[in-house]
Design a protein around this motif. Structure first.
Motif, PDB file in Angstrom:
ATOM      1  N   ASN A  86       0.825  -1.215   0.000  1.00 41.81           N
ATOM      2  CA  ASN A  86       0.000   0.000   0.000  1.00 41.81           C
ATOM      3  C   ASN A  86       0.855   1.260   0.000  1.00 41.81           C
ATOM      4  O   ASN A  86       0.538   2.238  -0.682  1.00 41.81           O
ATOM      5  CB  ASN A  86      -0.955   0.016   1.195  1.00 41.81           C
ATOM      6  CG  ASN A  86      -2.015  -1.052   1.087  1.00 41.81           C
ATOM      7  OD1 ASN A  86      -2.313  -1.528  -0.006  1.00 41.81           O
ATOM      8  ND2 ASN A  86      -2.567  -1.448   2.211  1.00 41.81           N
ATOM      9  N   LYS A  87       1.923   1.250   0.765  1.00 37.03           N
ATOM     10  CA  LYS A  87       2.810   2.423   0.826  1.00 37.03           C
ATOM     11  C   LYS A  87       3.619   2.528  -0.462  1.00 37.03           C
ATOM     12  O   LYS A  87       3.855   3.622  -0.971  1.00 37.03           O
ATOM     13  CB  LYS A  87       3.740   2.345   2.037  1.00 37.03           C
ATOM     14  CG  LYS A  87       3.014   2.392   3.344  1.00 37.03           C
ATOM     15  CD  LYS A  87       2.207   3.661   3.453  1.00 37.03           C
ATOM     16  CE  LYS A  87       1.150   3.573   4.516  1.00 37.03           C
ATOM     17  NZ  LYS A  87       0.204   4.657   4.473  1.00 37.03           N
ATOM     18  N   PHE A  88       4.047   1.398  -0.993  1.00 38.09           N
ATOM     19  CA  PHE A  88       4.796   1.389  -2.256  1.00 38.09           C
ATOM     20  C   PHE A  88       3.973   2.039  -3.365  1.00 38.09           C
ATOM     21  O   PHE A  88       4.488   2.851  -4.137  1.00 38.09           O
ATOM     22  CB  PHE A  88       5.169  -0.046  -2.638  1.00 38.09           C
ATOM     23  CG  PHE A  88       5.915  -0.148  -3.938  1.00 38.09           C
ATOM     24  CD1 PHE A  88       7.293  -0.009  -3.979  1.00 38.09           C
ATOM     25  CD2 PHE A  88       5.235  -0.375  -5.135  1.00 38.09           C
ATOM     26  CE1 PHE A  88       7.980  -0.097  -5.187  1.00 38.09           C
ATOM     27  CE2 PHE A  88       5.910  -0.455  -6.341  1.00 38.09           C
ATOM     28  CZ  PHE A  88       7.295  -0.318  -6.358  1.00 38.09           C
ATOM     29  N   ALA A  89       2.703   1.710  -3.428  1.00 38.93           N
ATOM     30  CA  ALA A  89       1.833   2.248  -4.476  1.00 38.93           C
ATOM     31  C   ALA A  89       1.734   3.767  -4.416  1.00 38.93           C
ATOM     32  O   ALA A  89       1.601   4.429  -5.436  1.00 38.93           O
ATOM     33  CB  ALA A  89       0.439   1.630  -4.374  1.00 38.93           C
ATOM     34  N   LYS A  90       1.856   4.337  -3.221  1.00 42.33           N
ATOM     35  CA  LYS A  90       1.730   5.788  -3.062  1.00 42.33           C
ATOM     36  C   LYS A  90       2.988   6.550  -3.486  1.00 42.33           C
ATOM     37  O   LYS A  90       2.922   7.740  -3.753  1.00 42.33           O
ATOM     38  CB  LYS A  90       1.387   6.129  -1.619  1.00 42.33           C
ATOM     39  CG  LYS A  90      -0.014   5.679  -1.259  1.00 42.33           C
ATOM     40  CD  LYS A  90      -0.360   6.015   0.160  1.00 42.33           C
ATOM     41  CE  LYS A  90      -1.787   5.531   0.429  1.00 42.33           C
ATOM     42  NZ  LYS A  90      -2.223   5.766   1.774  1.00 42.33           N
ATOM     43  N   VAL A  91       4.131   5.855  -3.526  1.00 39.81           N
ATOM     44  CA  VAL A  91       5.386   6.557  -3.830  1.00 39.81           C
ATOM     45  C   VAL A  91       6.113   6.010  -5.056  1.00 39.81           C
ATOM     46  O   VAL A  91       7.173   6.515  -5.419  1.00 39.81           O
ATOM     47  CB  VAL A  91       6.350   6.535  -2.614  1.00 39.81           C
ATOM     48  CG1 VAL A  91       5.737   7.245  -1.422  1.00 39.81           C
ATOM     49  CG2 VAL A  91       6.763   5.116  -2.267  1.00 39.81           C
ATOM     50  N   SER A  92       5.568   4.999  -5.686  1.00 36.52           N
ATOM     51  CA  SER A  92       6.284   4.332  -6.779  1.00 36.52           C
ATOM     52  C   SER A  92       6.546   5.245  -7.976  1.00 36.52           C
ATOM     53  O   SER A  92       7.445   4.969  -8.770  1.00 36.52           O
ATOM     54  CB  SER A  92       5.543   3.072  -7.224  1.00 36.52           C
ATOM     55  OG  SER A  92       4.261   3.405  -7.700  1.00 36.52           O
ATOM     56  N   SER A  93       5.808   6.320  -8.099  1.00 37.36           N
ATOM     57  CA  SER A  93       6.035   7.234  -9.228  1.00 37.36           C
ATOM     58  C   SER A  93       7.137   8.254  -8.942  1.00 37.36           C
ATOM     59  O   SER A  93       7.519   9.010  -9.831  1.00 37.36           O
ATOM     60  CB  SER A  93       4.746   7.975  -9.573  1.00 37.36           C
ATOM     61  OG  SER A  93       4.359   8.808  -8.499  1.00 37.36           O
ATOM     62  N   CYS A  94       7.663   8.266  -7.734  1.00 39.33           N
ATOM     63  CA  CYS A  94       8.730   9.215  -7.383  1.00 39.33           C
ATOM     64  C   CYS A  94      10.025   8.844  -8.101  1.00 39.33           C
ATOM     65  O   CYS A  94      10.339   7.664  -8.259  1.00 39.33           O
ATOM     66  CB  CYS A  94       8.960   9.227  -5.878  1.00 39.33           C
ATOM     67  SG  CYS A  94       7.550   9.853  -4.932  1.00 39.33           S
ATOM     68  N   ASP A  95      10.772   9.861  -8.517  1.00 36.68           N
ATOM     69  CA  ASP A  95      11.998   9.641  -9.274  1.00 36.68           C
ATOM     70  C   ASP A  95      13.248   9.479  -8.422  1.00 36.68           C
ATOM     71  O   ASP A  95      14.262   8.989  -8.895  1.00 36.68           O
ATOM     72  CB  ASP A  95      12.242  10.809 -10.242  1.00 36.68           C
ATOM     73  CG  ASP A  95      11.202  10.859 -11.336  1.00 36.68           C
ATOM     74  OD1 ASP A  95      10.738   9.788 -11.761  1.00 36.68           O
ATOM     75  OD2 ASP A  95      10.860  11.982 -11.762  1.00 36.68           O
ATOM     76  N   ASN A  96      13.197   9.947  -7.172  1.00 32.10           N
ATOM     77  CA  ASN A  96      14.399   9.853  -6.349  1.00 32.10           C
ATOM     78  C   ASN A  96      14.028   9.635  -4.886  1.00 32.10           C
ATOM     79  O   ASN A  96      12.866   9.748  -4.502  1.00 32.10           O
ATOM     80  CB  ASN A  96      15.291  11.094  -6.536  1.00 32.10           C
ATOM     81  CG  ASN A  96      14.607  12.370  -6.120  1.00 32.10           C
ATOM     82  OD1 ASN A  96      14.258  12.551  -4.958  1.00 32.10           O
ATOM     83  ND2 ASN A  96      14.413  13.280  -7.078  1.00 32.10           N
TER      84      ASN A  96
END
Length: 174
Positions: A86-96
């Protein structure tokens, strides 16, 4: 449950301030430069073309620039491996790594205004802290530790001597 020194602390959404401190120490223990990447953001190899600064192509990177980019990739990997689905899905689009860290902070601590309000409430709880009637010392100390640790999680560390004095003054006269 014990934590391996080789694996980052796992975060499933509960106890963010605890995980945040644990992760900060974990990253620093691997390589303090990883923490610098999270604090300051990654270095993007770039070159000046006239008045404009543009990113370099990968084949143009120096060994030092490649090492800097690798540090961000390592910090990014550690953070992503520490997150539940669930947490991965919220930040997976971050580049760094810095973007991930900052996004998790906003999600779990709120904006600066929300943080200031939380700090004010925690500070008030700290200032008004007293041992409850019929409360055992262990329970009182646990309540006190939660307040102090949450303040520390927001960057409001209280010196040890003040903590000791506060605990002593919080005890009933009996």
């Amino acid at each position: 449950m014990t934590q391996s020194i080789d694996k980052p602390p796992y975060f499933n959404g509960a106890h963010y301030s605890h995980w945040k401190n644990w992760m900060m120490i974990f990253l620093q223990s691997i390589d303090y430069k990883l923490w610098d990447i999270i604090e300051d953001g990654p270095t993007i190899p770039s070159k000046r073309v006239g008045e404009i600064l543009i990113p370099k192509e990968r084949h143009e990177w120096s060994d030092q620039e490649r090492k800097q980019v690798q540090l961000n990739a390592k910090a990014l990997h550690i953070l992503l491996c520490a997150l539940g689905p669930n947490k991965f899905a919220k930040v997976s689009s971050c580049d760094n790594a810095k973007e991930i860290w900052d996004k998790l902070e906003v999600i779990h601590e709120g904006t600066n205004e929300v943080k200031e309000t939380k700090i004010a409430l925690l500070s008030l709880n700290y200032e008004n802290f007293k041992m409850d009637p019929n409360e055992v010392i262990k329970a009182m100390f646990n309540r006190f530790s939660i307040i102090v640790n949450e303040l520390k999680g927001f960057g409001e560390a209280i010196p040890e001597d003040k903590l000791v004095r506060k605990l002593i003054y919080s005890l009933p006269e009996s």
